[in-house]
Design an enzyme around this catalytic site. Sequence first.
Site, PDB file in Angstrom:
ATOM      1  NE  ARG A 171      -1.809  78.516  76.585  1.00  0.00           N
ATOM      2  CZ  ARG A 171      -0.715  78.580  77.335  1.00  0.00           C
ATOM      3  NH1 ARG A 171      -0.132  79.744  77.562  1.00  0.00           N
ATOM      4  NH2 ARG A 171      -0.213  77.500  77.872  1.00  0.00           N
ATOM      5  CG  PHE A 188       3.114  83.306  83.659  1.00  0.00           C
ATOM      6  CD1 PHE A 188       2.309  82.474  82.895  1.00  0.00           C
ATOM      7  CD2 PHE A 188       3.877  82.753  84.665  1.00  0.00           C
ATOM      8  CE1 PHE A 188       2.274  81.101  83.142  1.00  0.00           C
ATOM      9  CE2 PHE A 188       3.843  81.386  84.924  1.00  0.00           C
ATOM     10  CZ  PHE A 188       3.039  80.562  84.154  1.00  0.00           C
ATOM     11  CG  ASP A 237       8.894  85.979  81.444  1.00  0.00           C
ATOM     12  OD1 ASP A 237       9.175  85.189  80.515  1.00  0.00           O
ATOM     13  OD2 ASP A 237       8.371  85.627  82.512  1.00  0.00           O
ATOM     14  CE1 TYR A 290       7.549  75.302  80.912  1.00  0.00           C
ATOM     15  CE2 TYR A 290       9.529  75.344  82.265  1.00  0.00           C
ATOM     16  CZ  TYR A 290       8.219  75.744  82.037  1.00  0.00           C
ATOM     17  OH  TYR A 290       7.612  76.579  82.925  1.00  0.00           O
ATOM     18  CE  LYS A 291       5.998  78.291  79.317  1.00  0.00           C
ATOM     19  NZ  LYS A 291       5.904  79.534  80.078  1.00  0.00           N
TER      20      LYS A 291
HETATM   21  C1  LIG Z   1       5.910  79.503  81.464  1.00  0.00           C
HETATM   22  C2  LIG Z   1       6.202  80.826  82.052  1.00  0.00           C
HETATM   23  C3  LIG Z   1       6.957  80.943  83.225  1.00  0.00           C
HETATM   24  C4  LIG Z   1       7.386  79.671  83.922  1.00  0.00           C
HETATM   25  O1  LIG Z   1       8.137  79.853  85.046  1.00  0.00           O
HETATM   26  P1  LIG Z   1       8.743  78.551  85.761  1.00  0.00           P
HETATM   27  O2  LIG Z   1       9.563  79.086  86.830  1.00  0.00           O
HETATM   28  O3  LIG Z   1       9.472  77.768  84.719  1.00  0.00           O
HETATM   29  O4  LIG Z   1       7.599  77.719  86.245  1.00  0.00           O
HETATM   30  C5  LIG Z   1       7.284  82.198  83.674  1.00  0.00           C
HETATM   31  N1  LIG Z   1       6.862  83.303  83.028  1.00  0.00           N
HETATM   32  C6  LIG Z   1       6.095  83.228  81.906  1.00  0.00           C
HETATM   33  C7  LIG Z   1       5.664  84.455  81.209  1.00  0.00           C
HETATM   34  C8  LIG Z   1       5.740  81.989  81.408  1.00  0.00           C
HETATM   35  O5  LIG Z   1       4.976  81.901  80.330  1.00  0.00           O
END
Ligand SMILES: *Cc1c(COP(=O)(O)O)cnc(C)c1O
Length: 406
Positions: A365, A122, A193, A218-219
């Site tokens: 997705r 990501f 992560d 939030y996911k």
């Molecule tokens: C959604 C996501 C993030 C989000 O990071 P934020 O700081 O909340 O914007 C980080 N890493 C991964 C792998 C994600 O899927």
Amino acid sequence: MTDITALDTADPFARTRALFDLPDGIIYLDGNSLGALPRAVKGRMAEVVATQWGEGLIRSWNTHDWIDLPGRVGERIARLIGAAPQTLMVADSTSVNLFKVLVTALRLRPGRQVIVSERGNFPTDAYIAAGVAELLGQGHELRLVEASEIEAALGDDVAVLLLTEVNYRTGARLDMAGLTAAAQRAGVLTIWDLCHSAGAFPVDLSGADADFAVGCGYKYLNGGPGAPAFVYAAPRHLEGLRQPLTGWLGHAAPFSFAETYRPAAGIGAMRVGTPPVLSMSALDAALEVFDGVDLGALRAKADRLFELFTDEVKRLAPELQLATPSEPARRGTQVSLRHPEAYAVMQALIERGVIGDFREPDILRFGLTPLYLSFAEVKRAAEILGEVMRTGAWDQPRYKVRAKVV
Ligand SMILES: *Cc1c(COP(=O)(O)O)cnc(C)c1O
């Protein structure tokens, strides 16, 4: 042909579906990006705003224990990811937590300067790692490698292995236990992560003996847009834990208003500033949905949904190519499909009430969230996708206009 009605009738997660508010006429396949709204959140928000804030005013820091909310919500998440009590704090965003644990881990490996991560991780993970390397500026560097090259990349100059367990684009899952063990043999610290893992399937941080972890509220945890994130440190790192954002609420005694910083004991040192009480309360209420939920059973349903959806798509839209490994151990719970016009296809789907999302360059997705999705909905979504493909309904200029957020 599978009897869909029988599957839904026997589904133990019909109970949790009733805990969510979902609009009529929508099949929501984007809970991997923004979880749906648990009903309990509405009541809690109203109570926190009207009573705790409105009437309690500043007294609520004590009377409603706002001050310990980050650790309390952390305990709810700990159970979902195999973290021991008091090893998890809810704070900041995943990006900020990545910064904190990266600097922390690099300082624990003086003499080693390399951060290894996966190419295609990501973006924020790679951006933060590159930023940390630049900030420290003592020969630190980020080295991106293919998934198959990770073990071989763990040389004696490597300080930290930073990986996302489930890839956001393909849904492919890395072997957390195996790679953590390989890192340990090489003297390398691990940061995992868990943004696409926490709340999606059982995670065992303790069993894998991971060093640090971060993840998203939030996911799959359904905490609401921009919900606070979490940060984990293994028990062996808690004593003398030092992180770089030395804010006052990570101090051992914030209300002594001492002149110099002294870190709180344990995971409390990961706190920085005043917690966002409203959004943290929303996350807390959202996590009640997981009370009594067996994550193994949740994953088992996700696998059946995956099979149903991919079988139907193969039959109804054979031109779409599955980008997610089909073997359960090698994937999370999302389905990613490739099509050169994936963006337009997704807009056509959304207009027909099937909400998923698009990821560059060619990925459709679909998040499978067993807490609130039925077999009938997933089957219907595949049928609508099949129809959009068969009729070419996606091929319209208005579906090709990119929005700011995709
Ligand atoms: C959604 C996501 C993030 C989000 O990071 P934020 O700081 O909340 O914007 C980080 N890493 C991964 C792998 C994600 O899927």
